[in-house]
Each structure stands twice: as C-alpha cells, then as structure tokens.
Design a protein around this motif. Sequence first.
Motif, short mmCIF file in Angstrom:
data_model
loop_
_atom_site.label_atom_id
_atom_site.label_comp_id
_atom_site.label_asym_id
_atom_site.label_seq_id
_atom_site.Cartn_x
_atom_site.Cartn_y
_atom_site.Cartn_z
N ARG A 4 1.46 -43.51 -17.48
CA ARG A 4 2.69 -43.32 -17.56
C ARG A 4 3.29 -43.01 -16.12
O ARG A 4 2.57 -42.32 -15.23
N LEU A 5 4.17 -43.73 -15.84
CA LEU A 5 4.58 -43.78 -14.24
C LEU A 5 5.65 -42.68 -14.27
O LEU A 5 6.60 -42.22 -15.12
N THR A 6 5.62 -42.05 -13.16
CA THR A 6 6.56 -40.88 -12.65
C THR A 6 7.87 -41.77 -12.55
O THR A 6 7.99 -42.81 -12.37
N ARG A 7 9.13 -40.87 -12.55
CA ARG A 7 10.39 -41.13 -12.35
C ARG A 7 10.49 -41.96 -11.02
O ARG A 7 11.11 -42.88 -10.75
N ARG A 8 9.77 -41.46 -9.79
CA ARG A 8 9.94 -41.93 -8.41
C ARG A 8 9.26 -43.14 -8.43
O ARG A 8 9.66 -44.46 -8.05
N GLN A 9 8.00 -43.71 -9.19
CA GLN A 9 7.34 -44.76 -9.39
C GLN A 9 7.98 -45.75 -10.06
O GLN A 9 8.26 -47.25 -9.73
N ARG A 10 8.89 -45.38 -11.17
CA ARG A 10 9.51 -46.45 -11.93
C ARG A 10 10.95 -46.87 -11.04
O ARG A 10 11.14 -47.83 -11.15
N ARG A 11 11.43 -46.14 -10.43
CA ARG A 11 12.59 -46.49 -9.61
C ARG A 11 11.95 -47.28 -8.59
O ARG A 11 12.75 -48.36 -8.33
N ARG A 12 10.87 -47.22 -7.90
CA ARG A 12 10.51 -47.94 -6.84
C ARG A 12 10.08 -49.59 -7.43
O ARG A 12 10.46 -50.48 -6.85
N VAL A 13 9.53 -49.25 -8.71
CA VAL A 13 9.12 -50.63 -9.26
C VAL A 13 10.70 -51.29 -9.53
O VAL A 13 10.67 -52.72 -9.50
N SER A 14 11.68 -50.79 -10.17
CA SER A 14 12.73 -51.04 -10.51
C SER A 14 13.59 -51.76 -9.24
O SER A 14 14.10 -52.90 -9.25
N GLN A 15 13.64 -50.90 -8.19
CA GLN A 15 14.13 -51.48 -6.88
C GLN A 15 13.40 -52.57 -6.28
O GLN A 15 13.99 -53.57 -5.89
N THR A 16 11.95 -52.62 -6.58
CA THR A 16 11.28 -54.04 -6.08
C THR A 16 11.57 -55.20 -6.91
O THR A 16 11.83 -56.12 -6.32
N VAL A 17 11.79 -55.02 -8.27
CA VAL A 17 12.33 -56.11 -8.92
C VAL A 17 13.56 -56.66 -8.79
O VAL A 17 14.04 -57.97 -8.41
N GLN A 18 14.43 -55.73 -8.42
CA GLN A 18 15.87 -56.15 -8.19
C GLN A 18 15.90 -56.82 -6.58
O GLN A 18 16.58 -57.71 -6.72
N TYR A 19 15.02 -56.41 -5.81
CA TYR A 19 15.14 -57.19 -4.55
C TYR A 19 14.49 -58.68 -4.78
O TYR A 19 15.05 -59.40 -3.98
N ALA A 20 13.45 -58.49 -5.48
CA ALA A 20 12.56 -59.89 -5.59
C ALA A 20 13.56 -60.99 -6.33
O ALA A 20 13.76 -61.92 -5.87
N VAL A 21 14.63 -60.45 -7.55
CA VAL A 21 15.41 -61.31 -7.89
C VAL A 21 16.68 -61.49 -6.94
O VAL A 21 17.00 -62.73 -7.05
N PHE A 22 17.09 -60.64 -6.12
CA PHE A 22 17.98 -60.97 -5.36
C PHE A 22 17.46 -61.96 -4.30
O PHE A 22 18.26 -63.09 -3.89
N VAL A 23 16.46 -61.89 -3.57
CA VAL A 23 15.77 -62.99 -2.59
C VAL A 23 15.62 -64.18 -3.24
O VAL A 23 16.03 -65.31 -2.78
N ALA A 24 15.18 -64.24 -4.61
CA ALA A 24 14.81 -65.31 -5.37
C ALA A 24 16.05 -66.28 -5.54
O ALA A 24 16.19 -67.49 -5.35
N VAL A 25 17.18 -65.49 -5.94
CA VAL A 25 18.53 -66.30 -6.00
C VAL A 25 19.02 -66.93 -4.81
O VAL A 25 19.74 -67.92 -4.86
N VAL A 26 18.90 -66.08 -3.65
CA VAL A 26 19.48 -66.34 -2.34
C VAL A 26 18.68 -67.60 -1.88
O VAL A 26 19.24 -68.68 -1.50
N VAL A 27 17.35 -67.49 -2.23
CA VAL A 27 16.55 -68.69 -1.92
C VAL A 27 16.97 -70.05 -2.66
O VAL A 27 17.08 -71.20 -2.12
N LEU A 28 17.17 -69.86 -3.77
CA LEU A 28 17.61 -70.81 -4.91
C LEU A 28 18.78 -71.69 -4.55
O LEU A 28 18.89 -72.70 -4.33
N ILE A 29 19.81 -70.68 -4.10
CA ILE A 29 20.84 -71.42 -3.58
C ILE A 29 20.86 -71.90 -2.30
O ILE A 29 21.39 -72.94 -2.03
N ALA A 30 20.32 -71.51 -1.41
CA ALA A 30 19.99 -72.10 -0.17
C ALA A 30 19.14 -73.46 -0.29
O ALA A 30 19.44 -74.51 0.54
N VAL A 31 18.24 -73.59 -1.36
CA VAL A 31 17.64 -74.75 -1.33
C VAL A 31 18.55 -75.69 -2.13
O VAL A 31 18.47 -76.95 -1.64
N LYS A 32 19.06 -75.46 -3.17
CA LYS A 32 19.91 -76.26 -4.01
C LYS A 32 21.16 -76.82 -3.51
O LYS A 32 21.68 -77.68 -4.00
#
Length: 151
Positions: A4-32
């Motif tokens: 089981r992940l601690t609350r801090r670890q879950r938050r860190r994983v959630s933020q990492t996923v959100q940042y990754a999705v944001f960067v992916a969308v920006v890169v996709l827009i820049a390429v397309k």
Amino acid sequence: MTSRLTRRQRRRVSQTVQYAVFVAVVVLIAVKADWDRLQNQFAQQRLAEQLFPEIITTALRNTVVYTVSGFLFGLVLGLVVALMRLSSVAPYRWVASVYIEFFRGLPALLIFIFVGVAVPLAFPGTEIPGGTYGKVALGLGLVAAAYMAET
C-alpha cells in the motif's frame, strides 16, 4: 502480498502522472500544429505596421467612451437600486436584492452576450440606442449598478 502506498506517495504518483499528461499534450500540439499557416494568419508584421498608429487611438477612444458611459449608466441605476434596497416597502427590497445578487453573480461576459444577442432575439425590431456603444454601455452599466448598489 500487496503493498500500500502512503498518502504522500499517492500524491507524488498522481502529480507525476498529471505532469506527464500535460507535457504529452503540449508536445502533441507543438508537433501537430501547422506553424506556417499560423504565422501567415497571426504574425503579419507589415499589417501591424500599417494599422499601428490609428489602432491605438481607436482603442483608447473606445475604452474611454465605454468606461464613461457604463459608469454613468451604472451610477444612475445603482443609485435607484440602492434606494430600493433601503426602502421600507418589502417588494422593492426583494427586487433590489435579487437584482444585486443576480448581476454580481454572473460574469460580465454573459451579460454582454445577453444584451448583444438574447435581447435582440427576444424583441425583434427593437434596437438598443447607440448601436454597439449602447450595447456595451448597457452591459457595463447593468454590472456596475449591481456593485455600486451593494456598496
């Protein structure tokens, strides 16, 4: 055995996923994006140079006219609504309170759309005096009156 992940670890994983999705969308827009077409449509320096002196003066004049007319209309209507709110007659107080809460609660952009689109559709053949200046002054005045009546 599940870990089981601690609350801090879950938050860190959630933020990492959100940042990754944001960067992916920006890169996709820049390429397309069609950068040549965007530059052709939005970044025309010679057109800006042709419009430069008079576009500033026109914008300044419109800003002053809209501000003064909206303030004057708002001041007059706001004074009436404020007096209604202080009235000993209950229906006046109710109408004033509803007006103030309604126009303070809505974004001004919705008021502009209402005045510019909905009123002419609801009352065909009726034109707001002053054309565009009148519509903007009315929209600004309705919003300003609610704030002035409240204070």
